[in-house]
Design a protein around this motif. Sequence first.
Motif, PDB file in Angstrom:
ATOM      1  N   THR A 242     125.727  29.047 124.461  1.00  0.00           N
ATOM      2  CA  THR A 242     124.263  28.973 124.573  1.00  0.00           C
ATOM      3  C   THR A 242     123.661  30.189 125.281  1.00  0.00           C
ATOM      4  O   THR A 242     122.446  30.325 125.345  1.00  0.00           O
ATOM      5  N   PRO A 244     123.185  33.392 124.654  1.00  0.00           N
ATOM      6  CA  PRO A 244     122.241  34.361 124.073  1.00  0.00           C
ATOM      7  C   PRO A 244     120.773  34.032 124.339  1.00  0.00           C
ATOM      8  O   PRO A 244     119.892  34.892 124.201  1.00  0.00           O
ATOM      9  N   LEU A 245     120.504  32.794 124.728  1.00  0.00           N
ATOM     10  CA  LEU A 245     119.113  32.428 125.017  1.00  0.00           C
ATOM     11  C   LEU A 245     118.510  33.266 126.134  1.00  0.00           C
ATOM     12  O   LEU A 245     117.291  33.447 126.190  1.00  0.00           O
ATOM     13  N   TYR A 316     123.942  28.543 129.514  1.00  0.00           N
ATOM     14  CA  TYR A 316     122.577  29.036 129.687  1.00  0.00           C
ATOM     15  C   TYR A 316     121.827  28.328 130.823  1.00  0.00           C
ATOM     16  O   TYR A 316     121.187  28.970 131.658  1.00  0.00           O
ATOM     17  N   GLU A 317     121.889  26.995 130.843  1.00  0.00           N
ATOM     18  CA  GLU A 317     121.099  26.264 131.848  1.00  0.00           C
ATOM     19  C   GLU A 317     121.477  26.685 133.272  1.00  0.00           C
ATOM     20  O   GLU A 317     120.604  26.836 134.136  1.00  0.00           O
ATOM     21  N   HIS A 432     113.777  25.550 129.774  1.00  0.00           N
ATOM     22  CA  HIS A 432     113.025  25.843 128.541  1.00  0.00           C
ATOM     23  C   HIS A 432     111.545  25.735 128.852  1.00  0.00           C
ATOM     24  O   HIS A 432     111.086  24.690 129.321  1.00  0.00           O
TER      25      HIS A 432
END
Lengths: 631, 78
Positions: A242, A244-245, A316-317, A432
């Motif tokens: 994840t 690349p976010l 990512y998170e 997000h």
Amino acid sequence: MKTNENKFLFVDLSNSKIWIEEPDPVFCRTFLGGRGWALPYLLRNLKPKTDPLSPENILAVTTSVISGARGPAMPRVIVCSKSPLTGAFGESEAGGFWAPGLKKAGFGAIFIMGKAPGPVYIWIKDGSVEIKEAGHLWGLETGETQDIIRKELKESRARVLQIGPAGENGVLYANIVNELAHFNGRNGLGAVMGSKNLKAVVVRGTGEVTTSDPEKVKEINTWTAKEGIEKPLGEILRRHGTIPLVRTFQEVGALPTRNWTRGVFSRGEEISAENLHKTIYIEPKGCFSCPIRCKRRAKVENEKFKVDPRFGGPEYETIGALGSILEVSDPYILAKANELCNRYALDTISLGMTIGWVMEAVERGHISKEECDGLDITFGNGEVLIPLIEKVVKRQGIGEKIARGSKRFAQELGLEGEDFLLEVKGQEVPMHDPRIKTGVGLQYALSDYGADHIVAPHDTVFATKDSPGIKEGSMLGVFEPVDPLSLGPEKVRLFYYMDLYWSLVDMLGFCTFGFVPRGPIPVEMMVDLVKAITGWPVSLWELFKAAERTIHLARIFNLREGFTPDDDRLPKRFFQNFNNGPLEGKGGIDEEKFQQAIHLRYKMMGWDPETGKPLPERLYELGLGEFAEKN
Amino acid sequence: MEEKQILVKIRDQRGIGEKLPEEVKAREGIELGEFMENLPLPGGPGYYTILHNGKIAERGKKLETGDEIGILPLSVGG
């Protein structure tokens, strides 16, 4: 042993009573698994206003009617309870290997109640169940615990679902973990387990989960392994996970930075996928029977830090919450902080967001350096993370306050009305930004279990006629693109449908990254998998109805706990414009339109638009008459 | 009559597949949506985040010589 049984195991830790019930097959089909199995039991047996950390709370550890079969992207264990962080219905899913293990051992779910007089773990092997003493494990981090349990049981393949010191010490966002790297995060369900003196639930199933149409399951597996992983969404997840976010959001101007005051992080390049692959990541690992293998692993061996890849790697998170939110960009510090959180089984989103709140409170002069135990808790100071994590887990000094989450800390200082507190229903927001995806904002506000990014529609996948949600998701009933920034009826409808869809994915123990529009596997294959494994001629309509039942039941759960429409809200900062980057001066969500969207969603659901209460006729339509009468 | 052409810069940040060329010729007056559809992107442009001169792209916008198109992974959650 061949099995596809969904027997429910009940364990009362207060008196060591163990019993087994066989649920009605109609119940299994009507509610499918996960929260579908947990919610009716919780509503019938958990008194409203129960203290989540008291023996009276019930912990439901569940699988689904399809778990354990060798289909792709379906490894998840779903844990439900009343959350100590939010006081609302709590739910969390984790991948890994534990859920198939339970199913192979002959059970579909475990309901755990009471409190053991001292530390214990539950040992389940092929249908037999034992409560074992765990005093020697209490206080140990997760890696040591797993090693000792496997050794003493002489079962190298025992699957260990456990808490770490964070759960033992009642950190309100403590996780549950299996295989050291697959987390039931958010909601603090690890603290519920800790409050019961339950260190672990260990399973070993040597059986084989039978399927009604093995050829069909095999065909879908083959397609996923050969074609699915080559599709763009599958390939990105397989190659990069994840992470690349970070670059996507940084370039768009919506990377959560400095406690959401900025959308661009000046040192963002250092936490990009490219740099993390160069510095900390090694080859990835996957979950049970999944060819996508999106899970990152980090390994560091330098003079300052050693990071063990057994504990996974930051996704990512975590990179957002401990990195850009705090303006920390050193990959090695982030890898070590992530490893510590994982060893102690601590939710990185709530931890990072609570530290971010403290950093802004310090900056604004609400908290002094002395109150920080002399630590320099300021944006950009990554060095402080390691000692701070230790303090949080041990609940020492300022760590004790951070361990209770940002909302409680803010309330203590009379700061809960300030714009720098970013939580919903007491749960800190994930990474997000709803200012570029308003459907995510609706999810943050409306989620049963506080701000959550999993069941959200993620508007970008429905943005254009050639987006995956439109191009490949026609079975979901959305045929026209929906503007990621809109809050009109078309967005509320999209949210409504996707709430059903992702709730269904969670209930069945599927992984959200497996299926269109977030992953490569078509929706029809999801339905085919349920048919092929269970032998039931189900339709997507029937499956959606099951999901809809649970959304209503979770709503009833929260209403009886005292939640009101005032709790379906968004943090103030999201109504403000971005302060830097490409979106500077833009982006603030229109508060009035947002409220209108919330009310429209109530109406679409068949809820009273003023009270948010499910109307009896809707409950009768869903076959939930029992709860209509009690509601 | 000979069709006039423009030169568009491409910054391929997808991290998968064959890297796209750094510059692509297109006919003058082409809109971004049509330009993107002509690029060899697996799945099509809707599977990626598209930036036009550093900002979220608008499909109907006309491209000019020297414009930069950034192609990044799509935000699907997680």
